[in-house]
Motif scaffolding. Sequence first.
Motif, PDB file in Angstrom:
ATOM      1  N   LEU A  26     -16.306  51.419 -19.930  1.00 39.91           N
ATOM      2  CA  LEU A  26     -15.028  50.818 -20.314  1.00 39.91           C
ATOM      3  C   LEU A  26     -14.623  51.201 -21.731  1.00 39.91           C
ATOM      4  O   LEU A  26     -13.448  51.490 -22.001  1.00 39.91           O
ATOM      5  CB  LEU A  26     -15.114  49.305 -20.172  1.00 39.91           C
ATOM      6  N   GLN A  27     -15.589  51.228 -22.655  1.00 35.64           N
ATOM      7  CA  GLN A  27     -15.251  51.600 -24.028  1.00 35.64           C
ATOM      8  C   GLN A  27     -14.925  53.083 -24.159  1.00 35.64           C
ATOM      9  O   GLN A  27     -14.235  53.489 -25.092  1.00 35.64           O
ATOM     10  CB  GLN A  27     -16.404  51.224 -24.969  1.00 35.64           C
ATOM     11  N   GLY A  28     -15.407  53.893 -23.207  1.00 30.21           N
ATOM     12  CA  GLY A  28     -15.119  55.316 -23.246  1.00 30.21           C
ATOM     13  C   GLY A  28     -13.743  55.693 -22.718  1.00 30.21           C
ATOM     14  O   GLY A  28     -13.334  56.855 -22.846  1.00 30.21           O
ATOM     15  N   MET A  29     -13.009  54.753 -22.163  1.00 34.61           N
ATOM     16  CA  MET A  29     -11.719  55.097 -21.559  1.00 34.61           C
ATOM     17  C   MET A  29     -10.689  55.577 -22.574  1.00 34.61           C
ATOM     18  O   MET A  29      -9.794  56.347 -22.241  1.00 34.61           O
ATOM     19  CB  MET A  29     -11.174  53.915 -20.767  1.00 34.61           C
ATOM     20  N   ILE A  30     -10.821  55.140 -23.829  1.00 29.86           N
ATOM     21  CA  ILE A  30      -9.846  55.570 -24.828  1.00 29.86           C
ATOM     22  C   ILE A  30     -10.067  57.022 -25.240  1.00 29.86           C
ATOM     23  O   ILE A  30      -9.169  57.681 -25.779  1.00 29.86           O
ATOM     24  CB  ILE A  30      -9.907  54.638 -26.070  1.00 29.86           C
ATOM     25  N   VAL A  31     -11.262  57.571 -24.981  1.00 32.92           N
ATOM     26  CA  VAL A  31     -11.607  58.917 -25.449  1.00 32.92           C
ATOM     27  C   VAL A  31     -10.704  59.970 -24.816  1.00 32.92           C
ATOM     28  O   VAL A  31     -10.235  60.895 -25.489  1.00 32.92           O
ATOM     29  CB  VAL A  31     -13.087  59.222 -25.152  1.00 32.92           C
ATOM     30  N   GLY A  90     -13.525  48.862 -32.852  1.00 32.79           N
ATOM     31  CA  GLY A  90     -13.003  50.021 -32.122  1.00 32.79           C
ATOM     32  C   GLY A  90     -11.950  49.631 -31.098  1.00 32.79           C
ATOM     33  O   GLY A  90     -10.956  50.340 -30.917  1.00 32.79           O
ATOM     34  N   ALA A  91     -12.152  48.506 -30.418  1.00 33.88           N
ATOM     35  CA  ALA A  91     -11.177  48.047 -29.429  1.00 33.88           C
ATOM     36  C   ALA A  91      -9.844  47.709 -30.101  1.00 33.88           C
ATOM     37  O   ALA A  91      -8.765  48.022 -29.571  1.00 33.88           O
ATOM     38  CB  ALA A  91     -11.722  46.833 -28.682  1.00 33.88           C
ATOM     39  N   ALA A  92      -9.898  47.076 -31.277  1.00 35.30           N
ATOM     40  CA  ALA A  92      -8.673  46.749 -32.001  1.00 35.30           C
ATOM     41  C   ALA A  92      -7.927  48.023 -32.417  1.00 35.30           C
ATOM     42  O   ALA A  92      -6.693  48.100 -32.324  1.00 35.30           O
ATOM     43  CB  ALA A  92      -9.005  45.903 -33.225  1.00 35.30           C
ATOM     44  N   ALA A  93      -8.665  49.043 -32.853  1.00 33.42           N
ATOM     45  CA  ALA A  93      -8.033  50.299 -33.258  1.00 33.42           C
ATOM     46  C   ALA A  93      -7.406  51.016 -32.065  1.00 33.42           C
ATOM     47  O   ALA A  93      -6.332  51.632 -32.173  1.00 33.42           O
ATOM     48  CB  ALA A  93      -9.058  51.195 -33.940  1.00 33.42           C
ATOM     49  N   ALA A  94      -8.057  50.949 -30.907  1.00 31.98           N
ATOM     50  CA  ALA A  94      -7.500  51.565 -29.702  1.00 31.98           C
ATOM     51  C   ALA A  94      -6.176  50.913 -29.310  1.00 31.98           C
ATOM     52  O   ALA A  94      -5.213  51.589 -28.915  1.00 31.98           O
ATOM     53  CB  ALA A  94      -8.507  51.472 -28.552  1.00 31.98           C
ATOM     54  N   ALA A 118     -14.695  54.132 -33.281  1.00 35.29           N
ATOM     55  CA  ALA A 118     -15.206  54.139 -31.907  1.00 35.29           C
ATOM     56  C   ALA A 118     -16.686  54.464 -31.775  1.00 35.29           C
ATOM     57  O   ALA A 118     -17.245  54.349 -30.687  1.00 35.29           O
ATOM     58  CB  ALA A 118     -14.400  55.139 -31.067  1.00 35.29           C
ATOM     59  N   GLY A 119     -17.351  54.861 -32.861  1.00 31.24           N
ATOM     60  CA  GLY A 119     -18.708  55.363 -32.739  1.00 31.24           C
ATOM     61  C   GLY A 119     -19.750  54.334 -32.369  1.00 31.24           C
ATOM     62  O   GLY A 119     -20.844  54.691 -31.917  1.00 31.24           O
ATOM     63  N   ALA A 120     -19.453  53.051 -32.550  1.00 30.30           N
ATOM     64  CA  ALA A 120     -20.466  52.025 -32.301  1.00 30.30           C
ATOM     65  C   ALA A 120     -20.881  51.934 -30.841  1.00 30.30           C
ATOM     66  O   ALA A 120     -21.965  51.428 -30.534  1.00 30.30           O
ATOM     67  CB  ALA A 120     -19.948  50.662 -32.772  1.00 30.30           C
ATOM     68  N   SER A 121     -20.043  52.420 -29.934  1.00 33.64           N
ATOM     69  CA  SER A 121     -20.405  52.340 -28.518  1.00 33.64           C
ATOM     70  C   SER A 121     -21.318  53.477 -28.084  1.00 33.64           C
ATOM     71  O   SER A 121     -21.788  53.500 -26.945  1.00 33.64           O
ATOM     72  CB  SER A 121     -19.138  52.352 -27.648  1.00 33.64           C
ATOM     73  N   TYR A 122     -21.594  54.421 -29.000  1.00 29.24           N
ATOM     74  CA  TYR A 122     -22.374  55.598 -28.612  1.00 29.24           C
ATOM     75  C   TYR A 122     -23.745  55.636 -29.283  1.00 29.24           C
ATOM     76  O   TYR A 122     -24.764  55.383 -28.645  1.00 29.24           O
ATOM     77  CB  TYR A 122     -21.579  56.867 -28.920  1.00 29.24           C
ATOM     78  N   THR A 123     -23.795  55.938 -30.592  1.00 30.87           N
ATOM     79  CA  THR A 123     -25.091  56.116 -31.254  1.00 30.87           C
ATOM     80  C   THR A 123     -25.982  54.872 -31.168  1.00 30.87           C
ATOM     81  O   THR A 123     -27.156  54.990 -30.790  1.00 30.87           O
ATOM     82  CB  THR A 123     -24.878  56.523 -32.724  1.00 30.87           C
ATOM     83  N   PRO A 124     -25.490  53.670 -31.484  1.00 33.88           N
ATOM     84  CA  PRO A 124     -26.361  52.496 -31.314  1.00 33.88           C
ATOM     85  C   PRO A 124     -26.789  52.293 -29.856  1.00 33.88           C
ATOM     86  O   PRO A 124     -27.890  51.795 -29.603  1.00 33.88           O
ATOM     87  CB  PRO A 124     -25.484  51.340 -31.802  1.00 33.88           C
ATOM     88  N   GLY A 125     -25.931  52.684 -28.918  1.00 31.24           N
ATOM     89  CA  GLY A 125     -26.319  52.586 -27.514  1.00 31.24           C
ATOM     90  C   GLY A 125     -27.492  53.488 -27.193  1.00 31.24           C
ATOM     91  O   GLY A 125     -28.399  53.110 -26.429  1.00 31.24           O
ATOM     92  N   LEU A 174      -2.061  51.534 -22.951  1.00 27.67           N
ATOM     93  CA  LEU A 174      -2.352  50.112 -23.147  1.00 27.67           C
ATOM     94  C   LEU A 174      -3.446  49.626 -22.194  1.00 27.67           C
ATOM     95  O   LEU A 174      -4.316  48.840 -22.581  1.00 27.67           O
ATOM     96  CB  LEU A 174      -1.083  49.290 -22.964  1.00 27.67           C
ATOM     97  N   VAL A 175      -3.401  50.086 -20.950  1.00 31.94           N
ATOM     98  CA  VAL A 175      -4.440  49.698 -19.992  1.00 31.94           C
ATOM     99  C   VAL A 175      -5.797  50.237 -20.440  1.00 31.94           C
ATOM    100  O   VAL A 175      -6.815  49.522 -20.413  1.00 31.94           O
ATOM    101  CB  VAL A 175      -4.084  50.199 -18.584  1.00 31.94           C
ATOM    102  N   ALA A 176      -5.826  51.514 -20.865  1.00 26.13           N
ATOM    103  CA  ALA A 176      -7.082  52.107 -21.329  1.00 26.13           C
ATOM    104  C   ALA A 176      -7.627  51.348 -22.536  1.00 26.13           C
ATOM    105  O   ALA A 176      -8.831  51.079 -22.633  1.00 26.13           O
ATOM    106  CB  ALA A 176      -6.867  53.581 -21.671  1.00 26.13           C
ATOM    107  N   ALA A 177      -6.739  50.973 -23.474  1.00 24.34           N
ATOM    108  CA  ALA A 177      -7.174  50.224 -24.650  1.00 24.34           C
ATOM    109  C   ALA A 177      -7.675  48.832 -24.269  1.00 24.34           C
ATOM    110  O   ALA A 177      -8.658  48.331 -24.835  1.00 24.34           O
ATOM    111  CB  ALA A 177      -6.030  50.120 -25.656  1.00 24.34           C
ATOM    112  N   GLY A 178      -7.008  48.198 -23.303  1.00 26.94           N
ATOM    113  CA  GLY A 178      -7.460  46.891 -22.854  1.00 26.94           C
ATOM    114  C   GLY A 178      -8.847  46.934 -22.244  1.00 26.94           C
ATOM    115  O   GLY A 178      -9.636  45.986 -22.385  1.00 26.94           O
ATOM    116  N   CYS A 179      -9.173  48.041 -21.592  1.00 27.36           N
ATOM    117  CA  CYS A 179     -10.510  48.179 -21.007  1.00 27.36           C
ATOM    118  C   CYS A 179     -11.598  48.223 -22.076  1.00 27.36           C
ATOM    119  O   CYS A 179     -12.727  47.786 -21.827  1.00 27.36           O
ATOM    120  CB  CYS A 179     -10.580  49.432 -20.142  1.00 27.36           C
ATOM    121  N   THR A 180     -11.262  48.756 -23.267  1.00 27.56           N
ATOM    122  CA  THR A 180     -12.269  48.755 -24.332  1.00 27.56           C
ATOM    123  C   THR A 180     -12.636  47.335 -24.746  1.00 27.56           C
ATOM    124  O   THR A 180     -13.783  47.068 -25.123  1.00 27.56           O
ATOM    125  CB  THR A 180     -11.769  49.543 -25.559  1.00 27.56           C
TER     126      THR A 180
END
Length: 426
Positions: A26-31, A90-94, A118-125, A174-180
Motif C-alpha cells: 500500500l505504501q508503494g502505490m505512490i511510487v 510519507g503518507a502526508a507528503a503523498a 517515503a524511505g521509511a517504508s523500505y530500509t527499516p522494513g 488521490l486514491v494512490a495517496a490514500g492507500c499509503t
Amino acid sequence: MHCADTHAPQTSQRGWLVLLCTSRLLQGMIVTAYSGVLPFMRDDWQMTAAQAGSIQSAWHVGYMSSLFAVGLLADRYGPHRIFVGGGAIGAAAALAFALFAHDHRSALLLYGLAGLCAGASYTPGLQLLSLNAGPAVRGRAMGLFLGAASMGYALSLAVVAGFSVVAHWRTGLLVAAGCTVMGVLLAVLALRRMQPPAPRIAGAPREGVLQALNATVRDRPAMAGNWAYAFHCWELMALWAWLPAYLMASSRGGASAWPAAGIALAAFAHLVSVFGSVVGGAASDRLGRARVMMIATLASLSLSFAFGWMWTWPLWALAAMAALYNLLAIADSSVYSTALADVVAPHRLGVAFSVRSVMGFGAGALSPWVFGLALDWGQARFGFGSTYAWVAAWSSVGLGALLGPWMIVRFARLSADQRGSAGAPR
C-alpha cells in the motif's frame, strides 16, 4: 510465508510477514503513480520529455536522500519507530502531491518532497526482515517483501489508468495517496507481531555515524555489492518511469482504441514482476546470491538494448516482452538486499543500506532524465514516430548498466575471501 515465520525468533508471532508485506504494497502505490499519469500530465501541461522525466528524477533524488537518513536513524533509534513514524510523514507528503501539483515546477517540488519522505517504508522494513527471518529463508522473505512492492506498483498503475479514463488523473493520484495512509495503519499491526526491539546493554559503546560510514566504505565486499546495485537501479528506475509512456505511445500508433491501454499493460508487467522478486529471492537461498544476480542482470541488459527495436511490434507482443523485461530487471532486487545483510554486521546494517541507497537511487535519479534527453534528441533527429528515437532512449538504459556484471563478479570473489578469512584458524 509460513516458512519465514517459523524460522523467525520465538518472540515473533505468526502473520507478521503478511502484514509487513501488505503495508509495503500500500505504501508503494505512490511510487509509480506519477508514471501512470505522466502521458496525461505531459499533454495537459505541454512538457518536453526531459521535463517529464525530471519529475520522476526529483522523486528518486528525494527518495535517495530519505533512504540515507532513515538508515542512520534506524540504527540509532530502532527500525520499529522509524518504520511507523516515517511512514506517517510519507503518507502526508503523498497527499500533498496529489492535491496541489498543478504544473511542471510544482510537481517537481512536491513529488520530490514525497520521495524525500517515503524511505521509511523500505530500509527499516529490510532491517525488520533481517531481525525476524532466519538466514536460511531470508532471501525468500525479502523477495516477498519486494514482490509486495511490485504488486503495489502494478495496482497503482491500474488505478491511475482507470481513473484517468472515467474521471481525471488527479483522482487516481488521490486514491494512490490514500492507500499509503492505510499502509501505515497496517505497519502498526505488523510491528505488534514482531519481536520487540532488543534492549541496549548498559555501558555498551555506541558506534558513531562517521565510524559506521567509514567501516562501510572500507568494507570491500559490501561496496562491490553496492556498486552492482547502483547499476541495477539505473536500469530498473528508467524502466519503471518510462514503460507506461512507451506502451501508451505504441498503442496510439497502432489500432488500439483505448488510450490508457499502454498504462494498463505496464501495470500487468509490474504484476508479473512480483513472481520475479519471489523466485529470485528464493533461488538465491539455494543457488547463491551472486549467481542469481548475474543471470538476471545479463538477461535484463540484453532486453535493454533490444526493447527500443520492438516499437513497431503488435501491442500484445510488445506487452509480453515488457512483462519479461520487468520480471528479469527486478528478479535480483531482493538478492542485493539479502547479500548486503549477509556480509555486513547487524549493528551497522542501517548505515550500509543508507550508503547503498545513495548509490543506487542516485543512479536511478539520473537515468529517467537521461532517457528523456535521449528521447528528445532522437525525436528531433529522426521524427516523433521513429523507431530510432526509442532505440536511442532504451540504449541509454543498457549503456548505463553495463558495468553491473563486473561488479557482481567482484562481489562474489570478495565475499568468498571474507568467508574464508572468517573461517581460517587464528
